[in-house]
Each structure stands twice: as structure tokens, then as C-alpha cells.
Scaffold this active site. Structure first.
Site, mmCIF file in Angstrom:
data_model
loop_
_atom_site.group_PDB
_atom_site.id
_atom_site.type_symbol
_atom_site.label_atom_id
_atom_site.label_comp_id
_atom_site.label_asym_id
_atom_site.label_seq_id
_atom_site.Cartn_x
_atom_site.Cartn_y
_atom_site.Cartn_z
ATOM 1 N N HIS A 70 -17.161 2.091 5.665
ATOM 2 C CA HIS A 70 -16.949 0.746 5.113
ATOM 3 C C HIS A 70 -15.470 0.472 4.827
ATOM 4 O O HIS A 70 -15.148 -0.314 3.937
ATOM 5 C CB HIS A 70 -17.764 0.531 3.821
ATOM 6 C CG HIS A 70 -19.180 1.022 3.909
ATOM 7 N ND1 HIS A 70 -20.222 0.242 4.367
ATOM 8 C CD2 HIS A 70 -19.714 2.246 3.659
ATOM 9 C CE1 HIS A 70 -21.334 0.949 4.356
ATOM 10 N NE2 HIS A 70 -21.067 2.171 3.937
ATOM 11 N N SER A 74 10.293 -9.711 15.876
ATOM 12 C CA SER A 74 9.981 -11.111 15.649
ATOM 13 C C SER A 74 11.246 -11.917 15.852
ATOM 14 O O SER A 74 12.343 -11.447 15.554
ATOM 15 C CB SER A 74 9.460 -11.282 14.226
ATOM 16 O OG SER A 74 9.684 -12.608 13.791
ATOM 17 N N LYS A 89 10.798 -7.128 11.310
ATOM 18 C CA LYS A 89 9.484 -6.845 11.894
ATOM 19 C C LYS A 89 9.521 -5.921 13.099
ATOM 20 O O LYS A 89 10.411 -5.991 13.936
ATOM 21 C CB LYS A 89 8.825 -8.166 12.338
ATOM 22 C CG LYS A 89 8.438 -9.034 11.162
ATOM 23 C CD LYS A 89 7.109 -8.630 10.603
ATOM 24 C CE LYS A 89 6.019 -9.283 11.422
ATOM 25 N NZ LYS A 89 4.718 -9.073 10.806
ATOM 26 N N GLU A 128 -2.379 -4.491 20.123
ATOM 27 C CA GLU A 128 -2.939 -5.831 19.878
ATOM 28 C C GLU A 128 -3.380 -6.481 21.185
ATOM 29 O O GLU A 128 -4.462 -7.063 21.282
ATOM 30 C CB GLU A 128 -1.900 -6.726 19.198
ATOM 31 C CG GLU A 128 -1.650 -6.365 17.749
ATOM 32 C CD GLU A 128 -0.516 -7.192 17.169
ATOM 33 O OE1 GLU A 128 -0.752 -8.358 16.837
ATOM 34 O OE2 GLU A 128 0.611 -6.678 17.073
#
Ligand code: ARG
Length: 466
Positions: free
Chosen positions: A164, A285, A291, A298
Site C-alpha cells: 500500500h 527544465s 531540476k 516517464e
């Protein structure tokens, strides 16, 4: 034949038609701009067919020689990028056949004896897919080996295992990675099984009913190294279940990649900080200078949607098609090709990416210490001292509650504090409460103890070498 004559003759059915196809319809129905990638399979299939026609006395030795000479020339031209693909010739099959006839004359026109594009295209797709499956198997193997390497180096590294997404029990990072090796090994098994059904020969089914020529289908299958012959002509030309099941197997590979991607992304985030990914797999970024984004995982997660989408496309394509061949089936190619391309690129990049993972063991261990990950170990400890497991579970729940209130780990409670919950607790409890003690205790087949992880690494290495 001049090019002009060739184009006029290009439509095998043209005598029946009183007006040419509109440009729009030509574009709509043509497949040559995507199915040309089947050219090698198309030529192999044609050569095997011609060789058999000659052996059966249906084609002369001279015609066979001409066909072989013409096909050798075409092979050279296509490989060199010199072949002129024509939209007017609709698809890869008619383009190659027309060029063959242009090169060798009547022998080229005899090639299609006892054959239809319906059994031809089904054969081409199968031959092409079989070879792609073999390439994918190589890539899956490389990915597994890369993961096994990282697993071996990290057999002793402890991270919190989750259920979980809540800290559950400590596990070895190597063990965690080997879970993915298991998944990819099943993917490889699945693909090997799919290959058996892909590698069967439709040729000889002709348009749909078989042919009146005495073809030797078994011989063609042997020439093409296929495992057998499709036994029903209607089925042979019409079903694309082999493409669907391949795409289903490919979808599962991507799903496994996607799960791994999700973990890599989480682990790399500042909140986890368990790993770093080499810069070559990340981007920055344009606005936030700090970043570093895990673009590759992804995108792989995103591309999984695309492959699963292809599965839906292909399976829906088949639905409601009456026997036998229907033009709908031409729509099998783009999703299938894109599935193969996406899967191969993804596997290649992930095998490399595995080597670009920097593990941060302290951060992992710190996280494992946060969530009372050894609570089960304390319950097991009490059970081994004679308490029924359900009672031990209850005792430990109280201990955890107290530890939470004090803001400490179970292992930071003193012996007298622990004995309040149950007098059976002795000094040896602290080994049990340590992350490493918990890990080492799970020394069971399939368990997370480093000794087991190393045994699994050895098993995988032996399996992958054979
Ligand atoms: N390009 C067609 C396909 O991909 C080849 C078969 C055409 N057969 C036909 N009867 N029109 O399916």
C-alpha cells in the site's frame, strides 16, 4: 516494359474496371509506405515459393533462375535505397512483383502461380514478426543480465519494502530488482510460446480455398524454417490472432517496464532520494534551473499506454470479421510495427539505464527505519517464545503505539520497556529488531535474505547463459 506500361499494367484486376481509382482512394487503400518494411520477408517468401514451384515441375528451371536473378537485383536496390516505391502499385507485394517482371519478363509473371496476396501477406507478416521476436528475446536477455548485475552488487543493501506504499518490512534492494528479472523472464517465456504459433506457413492457402496446383507446402515451410503449415486455408489467410497475442505479450513487457519506471521515478524524487539516474537519461527544465527530470522512465511509462492501445486496436480489428480475408487486415501493420519499434527501443534503453543507477544505501536504510518495519519480526519472536501469533500481533501493536508516542523506533525502546508488553522478551530481541537481523531471518527459498538473493543471482546467470 517501359515504366509507363508497367504502371498501366500495375493493377492486376484493371481489365474489369472502366475508370481509374481516384487519387484519394488510392492513398486511402495503399499500404506501400508502411508495408515496404516487409520487403525482405516478401522476397524470402517468393523465393521459397518459386523454388518449390520449380521442384514440382510447375515452373521451369530457367524461370526460377530468372526470378532468383531478378530478386537478387531487387534486394540490392532496396538495401541501397535505390528502389522506387510507387503508390500506384499499392503495396510491397505488387511493387516487388512489378519490378521483377520489369527486370526478367514473363518469369516474373509466373511467380504468382498458385498464390494470392492474401496468403502472401500473412506469410510475410509472420516471417517478419518471427525475426523481430528473436531480436526482442536478445534484448530482454540483455536487460535481465543488466538487472542481475545491479542486484548482485546490492544484495546487502536494505530498503523499505512497501505494501500500500506504506513501509512494511525491510527488503534487500537486490531482491527487489530480481522481482523484475522474474517478470522479464516470464515475458521471455511468453514470447517463445507466441513464436511457435507465429512461425506457421499460410502460403498455399491462396486467396481463401487452397489451390488446384500440386504445391508442396511442407517444403516451403522447411525452406523458410517455419515450424509447420497452417492447416485450414480460410483460417490461414484471415486470422491475425498471432499478431494480437504478440502485442499482448509485448504489452505485458511494457507494463513491467512501466512499473519499474514508476519506482525509479519515485526513488529519484527528493522525498525518497533512494537513487540517482545518470544525467544521460534525464533532462532539465527550461524555467527551473535546479531540476533534473527522469524523462526516460516517464516516457517508457507513457509509451506503455501506446502499446496497450495497439493491443486494443488489433483485437478490435479482428472483431466481427467474417471469413476469410478482408481488407481490414491491412490495418494490422502499423500498430504491430509500432509495437515492435517501441518495445525494442525501450528494452535497449533500459538495459543501459540499469547501469546508470546510483544507489544511496543510507537514504534507503533511513527510510526503512522510519516505519516500524521490524514489527513483524517482534511478533515472530514472541511466537517462537510460545505466544500464539494472533496474541503476539496484538502485543506488538501496543509496543508500536508506545514507540510512536515516544517518537522512537522499536529497537530504541529499552529492554525493561519492551518487557512491559510481554515478559518473554529477552536481550536477544535487539538482533531481531535490527533491519539486518530481519533481512537475514528471511532465509527461505524466494525470501529476501542476502544469501537467497545471491543464490537467485547464480540461478539467473546460469539460466541466461544457456
Ligand atoms: N496489402 C494487403 C494487406 O496488407 C495485401 C493483401 C491484399 N489482398 C487483397 N485481396 N486485396 O492485407
Amino acid at each position: 516494359m517501359s515504366d509507363n506500361q508497367l504502371d498501366k499494367k500495375s493493377q492486376a484486376w484493371s481489365a474489369l474496371f472502366s475508370e481509374p481509382m481516384s487519387e484519394l482512394v488510392k492513398r486511402y487503400t495503399a499500404s506501400v509506405f508502411f508495408d515496404q518494411r516487409l520487403w525482405r520477408a516478401d522476397i524470402s517468401g517468393s523465393l521459397a515459393h518459386a523454388e518449390m514451384l520449380a521442384a514440382q515441375g510447375i515452373l521451369s528451371a530457367d524461370d526460377l533462375a530468372s526470378i532468383e536473378r531478378g530478386m537478387a537485383q531487387i534486394t540490392e536496390d532496396i538495401a541501397a535505397g535505390r528502389f522506387e516505391w510507387k503508390l500506384d502499385l499499392e503495396d510491397v507485394h505488387l511493387n516487388i512483383e512489378a519490378r521483377l517482371t520489369q527486370l526478367v519478363g514473363d518469369a516474373g509473371k509466373r511467380l504468382h502461380t498458385g498464390r494470392s496476396r492474401n496468403d502472401q501477406v500473412a506469410t510475410d507478416v509472420r516471417l517478419w514478426l518471427r525475426d523481430e521476436i528473436d531480436a526482442i528475446q536478445g534484448l530482454l536477455q540483455a536487460l535481465q543480465l543488466a538487472l542481475v548485475d545491479v542486484a548482485e552488487k546490492n544484495a546487502e543493501v536494505i530498503l523499505p519494502g512497501f505494501t500500500h506504499l506504506q513501509v512494511a518490512q525491510p527488503v534487500s534492494f537486490g531482491h527487489h530488482l530480481l522481482a523484475y528479472v522474474e517478470m522479464f523472464s516470464r515475458d521471455a517465456e511468453r514470447l517463445a510460446d507466441v513464436r511457435k504459433r507465429v512461425n506457421r506457413l499460410p502460403l498455399g492457402a491462396a486467396a481463401l480455398a487452397g489451390t488446384s496446383y500440386p504445391l508442396d507446402r511442407e517444403r516451403v515451410a522447411r525452406t523458410l524454417a517455419m515450424d509447420g503449415v497452417c492447416q485450414n486455408s480460410l483460417d490461414a489467410v484471415s486470422d491475425r490472432d498471432f499478431a494480437i497475442e504478440f502485442t499482448a505479450a509485448a504489452s505485458l513487457v511494457m507494463i513491467h517496464i512501466s512499473r519499474l519506471s514508476e519506482e525509479l521515478i519515485l526513488w529519484m524524487s527528493q522525498s525518497f532520494g533512494f537513487i540517482d539516474l545518470a544525467d544521460r537519461f534525464c533532462t532539465g527544465s527550461s524555467i527551473m534551473p535546479q531540476k533534473k527530470n527522469p524523462d526516460v522512465p516517464e516516457l517508457a511509462r507513457g509509451k506503455t499506454g501506446r502499446v496497450v492501445g495497439h493491443l486494443m486496436g488489433l483485437i478490435t480489428l479482428m472483431k466481427g470479421q467474417p471469413l476469410a480475408y478482408n481488407k481490414d487486415n491491412q490495418e494490422d501493420k502499423e500498430p504491430l510495427f509500432d509495437t515492435v519499434d517501441t518495445l525494442k527501443d525501450t528494452l535497449r534503453i533500459f538495459a543501459e539505464l540499469a547501469g546508470g543507477i546510483t544507489v544511496k544505501p543510507e537514504a534507503m536504510e533511513r527510510a526503512a527505519l522510519k516505519g516500524y518495519a521490524t514489527a513483524t519480526d517482534l511478533a515472530d519472536y514472541l511466537t517462537k517464545k510460545g505466544l500464539p501469533f494472533r496474541d503476539a500481533h496484538e502485543v506488538v501493536a501496543h509496543a508500536v503505539k508506545t514507540a510512536i508516542a515516544k517518537g522512537v523506533d522499536l529497537s530504541q525502546l529499552s529492554l525493561p520497556e519492551l518487557q512491559v508488553f510481554n515478559p518473554a522478551v529477552e536481550a536477544d530481541v535487539f538482533e531481531v529488531l535490527s533491519l539486518r537481523g530481519s533481512l537475514n531471518a528471511r532465509n527461505i527459498l524466494g525470501g529476501t535474505a542476502p544469501a537467497q538473493v545471491r543464490a537467485q543471482v547464480a540461478r539467473h546467470r546460469a539460466r541466461l547463459a544457456s
